[in-house]
Write a protein that holds these residues in place. Structure first.
Motif, mmCIF file in Angstrom:
data_model
loop_
_atom_site.group_PDB
_atom_site.id
_atom_site.type_symbol
_atom_site.label_atom_id
_atom_site.label_comp_id
_atom_site.label_asym_id
_atom_site.label_seq_id
_atom_site.Cartn_x
_atom_site.Cartn_y
_atom_site.Cartn_z
ATOM 1 N N PRO A 120 0.807 -1.224 0.000
ATOM 2 C CA PRO A 120 0.000 0.000 0.000
ATOM 3 C C PRO A 120 0.834 1.265 0.000
ATOM 4 C CG PRO A 120 0.061 -0.955 2.188
ATOM 5 C CD PRO A 120 0.740 -1.947 1.278
ATOM 6 N N THR A 121 0.212 2.338 -0.453
ATOM 7 C CA THR A 121 0.785 3.680 -0.331
ATOM 8 C C THR A 121 -0.069 4.433 0.692
ATOM 9 O OG1 THR A 121 -0.580 4.921 -1.913
ATOM 10 C CG2 THR A 121 1.190 3.528 -2.824
ATOM 11 N N PRO A 122 0.328 5.641 1.096
ATOM 12 C CA PRO A 122 -0.501 6.396 2.050
ATOM 13 C C PRO A 122 -1.938 6.608 1.586
ATOM 14 C CG PRO A 122 1.672 7.372 1.912
ATOM 15 C CD PRO A 122 1.623 6.313 0.852
ATOM 16 N N PHE A 123 -2.176 6.606 0.264
ATOM 17 C CA PHE A 123 -3.532 6.798 -0.246
ATOM 18 C C PHE A 123 -4.437 5.610 0.054
ATOM 19 C CE2 PHE A 123 -0.886 9.507 -3.032
ATOM 20 C CZ PHE A 123 -1.492 10.727 -2.768
ATOM 21 N N ALA A 124 -3.825 4.454 0.369
ATOM 22 C CA ALA A 124 -4.620 3.268 0.724
ATOM 23 C C ALA A 124 -5.225 3.382 2.115
ATOM 24 C CB ALA A 124 -3.754 2.018 0.639
ATOM 25 N N SER A 125 -4.750 4.346 2.894
ATOM 26 C CA SER A 125 -5.179 4.460 4.294
ATOM 27 C C SER A 125 -6.683 4.642 4.444
ATOM 28 C CB SER A 125 -4.450 5.628 4.967
ATOM 29 O OG SER A 125 -4.754 6.855 4.313
ATOM 30 N N HIS A 126 -7.329 5.249 3.440
ATOM 31 C CA HIS A 126 -8.770 5.468 3.513
ATOM 32 C C HIS A 126 -9.502 4.783 2.360
ATOM 33 C CE1 HIS A 126 -7.191 8.565 6.170
ATOM 34 N NE2 HIS A 126 -8.392 8.701 6.684
ATOM 35 N N ALA A 127 -8.799 3.866 1.686
ATOM 36 C CA ALA A 127 -9.399 3.159 0.547
ATOM 37 C C ALA A 127 -10.045 1.867 1.034
ATOM 38 C CB ALA A 127 -8.339 2.874 -0.510
ATOM 39 N N PHE A 128 -11.286 1.983 1.506
ATOM 40 C CA PHE A 128 -12.053 0.880 2.067
ATOM 41 C C PHE A 128 -13.399 0.757 1.372
ATOM 42 C CE2 PHE A 128 -9.378 2.129 5.673
ATOM 43 C CZ PHE A 128 -9.050 0.920 6.252
ATOM 44 N N HIS A 129 -14.031 -0.384 1.534
ATOM 45 C CA HIS A 129 -15.472 -0.476 1.322
ATOM 46 C C HIS A 129 -16.109 0.418 2.391
ATOM 47 C CE1 HIS A 129 -19.549 -2.067 1.565
ATOM 48 N NE2 HIS A 129 -19.357 -2.721 0.434
ATOM 49 N N PRO A 130 -17.166 1.170 2.069
ATOM 50 C CA PRO A 130 -17.743 2.100 3.056
ATOM 51 C C PRO A 130 -18.129 1.443 4.383
ATOM 52 C CG PRO A 130 -18.696 2.485 0.898
ATOM 53 C CD PRO A 130 -17.850 1.260 0.763
ATOM 54 N N VAL A 131 -18.702 0.259 4.336
ATOM 55 C CA VAL A 131 -19.114 -0.419 5.576
ATOM 56 C C VAL A 131 -17.887 -0.868 6.373
ATOM 57 C CG1 VAL A 131 -20.394 -2.370 6.550
ATOM 58 C CG2 VAL A 131 -21.319 -1.125 4.590
ATOM 59 N N ASP A 132 -16.841 -1.268 5.681
ATOM 60 C CA ASP A 132 -15.595 -1.658 6.329
ATOM 61 C C ASP A 132 -14.996 -0.465 7.071
ATOM 62 O OD1 ASP A 132 -13.078 -2.566 7.038
ATOM 63 O OD2 ASP A 132 -12.434 -3.069 5.015
ATOM 64 N N GLY A 133 -14.851 0.664 6.373
ATOM 65 C CA GLY A 133 -14.301 1.856 7.014
ATOM 66 C C GLY A 133 -15.134 2.315 8.191
ATOM 67 N N TRP A 134 -16.464 2.264 8.037
ATOM 68 C CA TRP A 134 -17.375 2.647 9.122
ATOM 69 C C TRP A 134 -17.223 1.712 10.314
ATOM 70 C CZ3 TRP A 134 -21.593 -0.447 10.718
ATOM 71 C CH2 TRP A 134 -22.428 0.150 11.672
ATOM 72 N N ALA A 135 -17.165 0.406 10.037
ATOM 73 C CA ALA A 135 -17.075 -0.574 11.124
ATOM 74 C C ALA A 135 -15.821 -0.358 11.962
ATOM 75 C CB ALA A 135 -17.093 -1.993 10.553
ATOM 76 N N GLN A 136 -14.706 -0.051 11.288
ATOM 77 C CA GLN A 136 -13.461 0.128 12.029
ATOM 78 C C GLN A 136 -13.390 1.486 12.731
ATOM 79 O OE1 GLN A 136 -9.792 -1.748 10.661
ATOM 80 N NE2 GLN A 136 -10.786 -2.147 8.698
ATOM 81 N N SER A 137 -14.326 2.364 12.437
ATOM 82 C CA SER A 137 -14.386 3.646 13.157
ATOM 83 C C SER A 137 -15.303 3.578 14.374
ATOM 84 C CB SER A 137 -14.877 4.753 12.220
ATOM 85 O OG SER A 137 -16.286 4.666 12.001
ATOM 86 N N LEU A 138 -16.091 2.524 14.488
ATOM 87 C CA LEU A 138 -17.068 2.433 15.582
ATOM 88 C C LEU A 138 -16.463 2.611 16.975
ATOM 89 C CD1 LEU A 138 -19.424 -0.469 14.380
ATOM 90 C CD2 LEU A 138 -19.991 1.965 14.614
ATOM 91 N N PRO A 139 -15.319 1.999 17.282
ATOM 92 C CA PRO A 139 -14.764 2.169 18.638
ATOM 93 C C PRO A 139 -14.545 3.618 19.042
ATOM 94 C CG PRO A 139 -13.666 0.365 17.520
ATOM 95 C CD PRO A 139 -14.530 1.045 16.496
ATOM 96 N N TYR A 140 -14.218 4.481 18.062
ATOM 97 C CA TYR A 140 -13.967 5.886 18.369
ATOM 98 C C TYR A 140 -15.242 6.612 18.786
ATOM 99 C CZ TYR A 140 -9.788 4.634 15.760
ATOM 100 O OH TYR A 140 -8.655 4.003 15.310
ATOM 101 N N HIS A 141 -16.377 6.128 18.354
ATOM 102 C CA HIS A 141 -17.657 6.735 18.727
ATOM 103 C C HIS A 141 -18.288 6.036 19.936
ATOM 104 C CE1 HIS A 141 -17.546 9.175 15.113
ATOM 105 N NE2 HIS A 141 -17.221 8.089 14.439
ATOM 106 N N ILE A 142 -17.963 4.771 20.108
ATOM 107 C CA ILE A 142 -18.466 4.039 21.273
ATOM 108 C C ILE A 142 -17.815 4.558 22.554
ATOM 109 C CG2 ILE A 142 -18.483 1.774 22.403
ATOM 110 C CD1 ILE A 142 -18.773 0.544 19.596
ATOM 111 N N PHE A 143 -16.526 4.895 22.485
ATOM 112 C CA PHE A 143 -15.801 5.335 23.687
ATOM 113 C C PHE A 143 -16.507 6.485 24.397
ATOM 114 C CE2 PHE A 143 -12.756 7.720 26.138
ATOM 115 C CZ PHE A 143 -12.031 6.746 26.796
#
Length: 238
Positions: free
Chosen positions: A97-120
């Motif tokens: 990957p390059t740095p541009f891959a950091s946000h290159a997700f399926h939308p549900v995948d990216g959302w799922a991995q952000s959940l802990p930041y909102h659950i806290f």
């Protein structure tokens, strides 16, 4: 970009997927932002409104440990065969990957991995200004672990070298910040020592070894490899 597993037009493909997915990730995240701005979380403005001055410092490692644990579980779950091909495979298109891959997700995948930041902040107090600082830190960290600059040769920090092992070999190093949960979950893989030596990490011998092992594992995880590579080594084979 000369690695044999670097894709044809890879950076453009990473940018394209990230921009395509971000609106979906933002839409899925909107309910959490609405809860936060309408006061349904434990976010607070000043230290006087929090548990105490001591907590202004404690919330930082607490946040990291809590979110690291949940992201480990979510990320590992995304590698379940019934889930991986539908949600997480788009992010694993990038073997190197390059740095541009950091946000290159399926939308549900990216959302799922952000959940802990909102659950806290729904469960624990969090200073609003600290939350903004952490938001910036999280995005910078995500970019850095995809940038191929192997600085943290640490048994504790899950840096770019650890994450490169994950993209190359799939079923290792699911953690976000530390190696703790991978060690507890028997999924830790120590980065190759050669990655921390510029001459060796860029050598064709190192790339060949990585490519050979990756080719075996991709068949186990995905079956047929449908990627289109654009490295000199790939061109020579065509």
């Amino acid at each position: 970009m000369e690695h044999p597993k670097y894709l044809k037009n890879q950076m453009w493909l990473e940018i394209k997927l990230a921009n395509k997915s971000m609106p979906g990730m933002a839409l899925l995240t909107t309910p959490f932002w609405l809860l936060e701005v309408n006061g349904y979380t434990k976010l607070y403005d000043t230290p006087a409104e929090g548990p105490g001055v001591w907590y202004e410092w404690l919330q930082l490692p607490f946040f990291i440990l809590f979110t690291d644990a949940l992201i480990y579980l979510i990320h590992r779950g995304l590698h379940h065969p019934r889930v991986y091909k539908h949600l997480h495979k788009p992010h694993h298109k990038w073997i190197m990957p390059t740095p541009f891959a950091s946000h290159a997700f399926h939308p549900v995948d990216g959302w799922a991995q952000s959940l802990p930041y909102h659950i806290f902040p729904m469960l624990f107090p969090l200073n609003k200004f600290v939350s903004v600082g952490l938001f910036i830190f999280i995005n910078l960290w995500t970019i850095m672990v995809h940038d191929g600059e192997y600085v943290a040769d640490s048994p504790v920090i899950n840096g770019a070298a650890c994450h490169t092992m994950h993209h190359l070999y799939f079923n290792y190093n699911y953690g976000q910040y530390t190696t703790l949960w991978d060690r507890l979950g028997s999924s830790y893989r120590k980065p190759d020592e050669d990655l921390f030596h510029k001459e060796k990490k860029m050598s064709e011998d190192q790339w060949r070894q990585q490519a050979q092992e990756m080719e075996k594992l991709v068949k186990e995880v995905e079956g047929e490899d449908d990627r289109t590579y654009d490295a000199p080594a790939a061109k020579k084979n065509n």
